[in-house]
Scaffold this motif. Structure first.
Motif, PDB file in Angstrom:
ATOM      1  N   VAL A 167     -11.248   8.949  -3.827  1.00 17.16           N
ATOM      2  CA  VAL A 167     -10.543   7.836  -4.452  1.00 17.16           C
ATOM      3  C   VAL A 167      -9.046   8.151  -4.524  1.00 17.16           C
ATOM      4  N   THR A 168      -8.294   7.463  -3.698  1.00 17.88           N
ATOM      5  CA  THR A 168      -6.856   7.748  -3.609  1.00 17.88           C
ATOM      6  C   THR A 168      -6.080   7.004  -4.688  1.00 17.88           C
ATOM      7  N   GLY A 169      -4.925   7.570  -5.054  1.00 17.58           N
ATOM      8  CA  GLY A 169      -4.084   6.952  -6.079  1.00 17.58           C
ATOM      9  C   GLY A 169      -2.623   7.195  -5.773  1.00 17.58           C
ATOM     10  N   LYS A 170      -1.780   6.954  -6.773  1.00 18.55           N
ATOM     11  CA  LYS A 170      -0.312   7.046  -6.601  1.00 18.55           C
ATOM     12  C   LYS A 170       0.142   8.472  -6.332  1.00 18.55           C
ATOM     13  N   ARG A 171      -0.626   9.448  -6.762  1.00 23.32           N
ATOM     14  CA  ARG A 171      -0.209  10.847  -6.627  1.00 23.32           C
ATOM     15  C   ARG A 171      -0.941  11.588  -5.510  1.00 23.32           C
ATOM     16  N   SER A 172      -1.637  10.813  -4.652  1.00 28.22           N
ATOM     17  CA  SER A 172      -2.377  11.444  -3.550  1.00 28.22           C
ATOM     18  C   SER A 172      -1.432  11.852  -2.425  1.00 28.22           C
ATOM     19  N   VAL A 173      -1.665  13.027  -1.860  1.00 26.00           N
ATOM     20  CA  VAL A 173      -0.943  13.414  -0.642  1.00 26.00           C
ATOM     21  C   VAL A 173      -1.977  13.703   0.448  1.00 26.00           C
ATOM     22  N   LYS A 174      -1.506  13.793   1.694  1.00 29.14           N
ATOM     23  CA  LYS A 174      -2.411  13.868   2.827  1.00 29.14           C
ATOM     24  C   LYS A 174      -3.403  15.042   2.753  1.00 29.14           C
TER      25      LYS A 174
END
Lengths: 276, 276
Positions: free
Chosen positions: A140-147
């Motif tokens: 679950v990706t969000g605003k603070r996700s990086v690759k």
């Protein structure tokens, strides 16, 4: 990888044991000192285990109740270091992710995930690192996700032998979970509560037992999960009620043909779930 | 005992094979000649198998759809002999028993029963005489029941390794089944039909799969079962809806305490089903 697991309940302890078996260095935190002691004794948590180890790890996995995850991060934010990644295993996301994203200092990434596996029992003693085999794994990706977060989570998923990995955003996640998990528990509970006959116990086949097994619920956790995802859950309850009312109508007007078709459609739809 | 089984579908063929293994002499009838041929070849049906054997047996087990059971008895009533017993394995009782009771000649007893076991697949090929182990067995008495019928049915139940045997009348039976069997299938169907998301397949845990497994339904048989027990089923749907609405209310007014209590009650109630 060095991993710190916050909360050694059913999921946290199963992760700890499974990830240790895959060669990771695992530290853990739990309110019950006894759980940490046992984990060290069994050997899946490092001997020199203390909360300050958080500063040294690559990955922090939050495995407390959603609210407690937020509190934990708030109270230990000073122990976090740039380049670390945070994730969590909670059953609802949007609300909690938003909170955590606001607390986390810069250069600490945060991508959530949801292991779609569980048990009727909970707590450290119920742990079983084999319970994840072939289970669905939602990133679950969000605003603070990086690759790199996704690569790390895919590694964790593979280590623990999860099956299909799917990437979604928080809103989609919560809607999916409202349907596949929360609604199903609400239905099981409602079904058990609508039993008004003495002989029911001796008139059950597999169907009643299968549909109500998940009614053996952790009432504290699930009440919290229901409320944290209230809006999505209420929508799903309404969707379901619409279909149930439709069946009722077909029965009332004795529309055999439409009911047969409706049953057939449902059968085909459900069958497609067995082919992955 | 000499037994004639009418209908070699899932239940009929499983009974035939299981009862043959227990030393009974078994004859059978099926619309599909191929099924009879196979049963003879495998050896659980006697070689000299033909419909007139009905006159010689002690027990006739009707294992067709309810309507077809009535038609069969109507068409073969001339083959029945005083002292014989008739039973059936149907999922609904009151309507069908009433029909059969009116057709049967004097001195032929009739006591119905319901094996509470099933499978997702049906037909001769799916037969499995071990599927009845520990399953509930309901003896359903009616106007044509005599004392020895229960002894015979208890013998059959024990031969096939059923678990708990309970004796009820037809009305109680139908109410019980409306709840434990028909309502559960209606819920599973409605749940599958209320799925409106593309990713659902990859976001399911055990709970959704457990609750919807029985949606893989034989739509013809179940539509018939639903209509034959329509009144009881509609009452049970209403009972269930009442509970579901109650959960919805608690969510809407954010009554955490009542919802937790409601979940806890359901858990305790469901747990009591696991202790026999």
């Amino acid at each position: 990888m060095k991993i710190f697991i916050v909360g050694l309940g059913l999921i946290g302890a199963s992760y700890a044991e499974g990830l240790h078996k895959n060669g990771h260095v695992v530290y853990g935190y739990d309110q019950k000192i006894e759980n940490i002691k046992q984990a060290i004794e069994i050997g899946f948590i490092e001997k020199e285990n203390h909360i300050e180890q958080i500063t040294k790890v690559d990955l922090i996995i939050l495995a407390l109740y959603p609210k407690d995850n937020v509190i934990f991060i708030k109270n230990h934010v000073n122990l976090l270091r740039p380049g670390q990644m945070v994730t969590d295993v909670s059953g609802t996301k949007a609300w909690m992710m938003n909170e955590i994203e606001q607390i986390l200092p810069e250069k600490i990434s945060y991508t959530s995930h949801h292991p779609m596996a569980g048990k009727e029992t909970n707590g450290f003693e119920s742990r079983d690192y084999r319970m994840f085999r072939q289970a669905n794994f939602l990133i679950v990706t969000g605003k603070r996700s990086v690759k790199k977060d996704q690569d790390i989570l895919r590694l964790i998923a593979n280590n623990l032998k999860f099956g299909k990995i799917t990437v979604v955003d928080a809103k989609t996640h919560d809607e999916l979970i409202a349907f596949t998990s929360q609604l199903t528990h609400v239905l099981a509970i409602s079904l058990v509560q609508s039993d008004h006959l003495d002989e029911t116990k001796h008139a059950t086949g597999d169907s009643y037992r299968d549909l109500t097994r998940i009614a053996k619920i952790n009432e504290t956790m699930w009440t919290e999960l229901f409320f944290e995802n209230k809006d999505a859950l209420l929508l799903k309850i309404n969707d379901f009620m619409k279909e149930l009312k439709h069946v009722k109508e077909l029965l009332l007007v004795e529309d055999t043909e439409s009911l047969t078709t409706y049953l057939k459609e449902a059968k085909e739809k459900r069958k497609s779930f067995d082919i992955h």
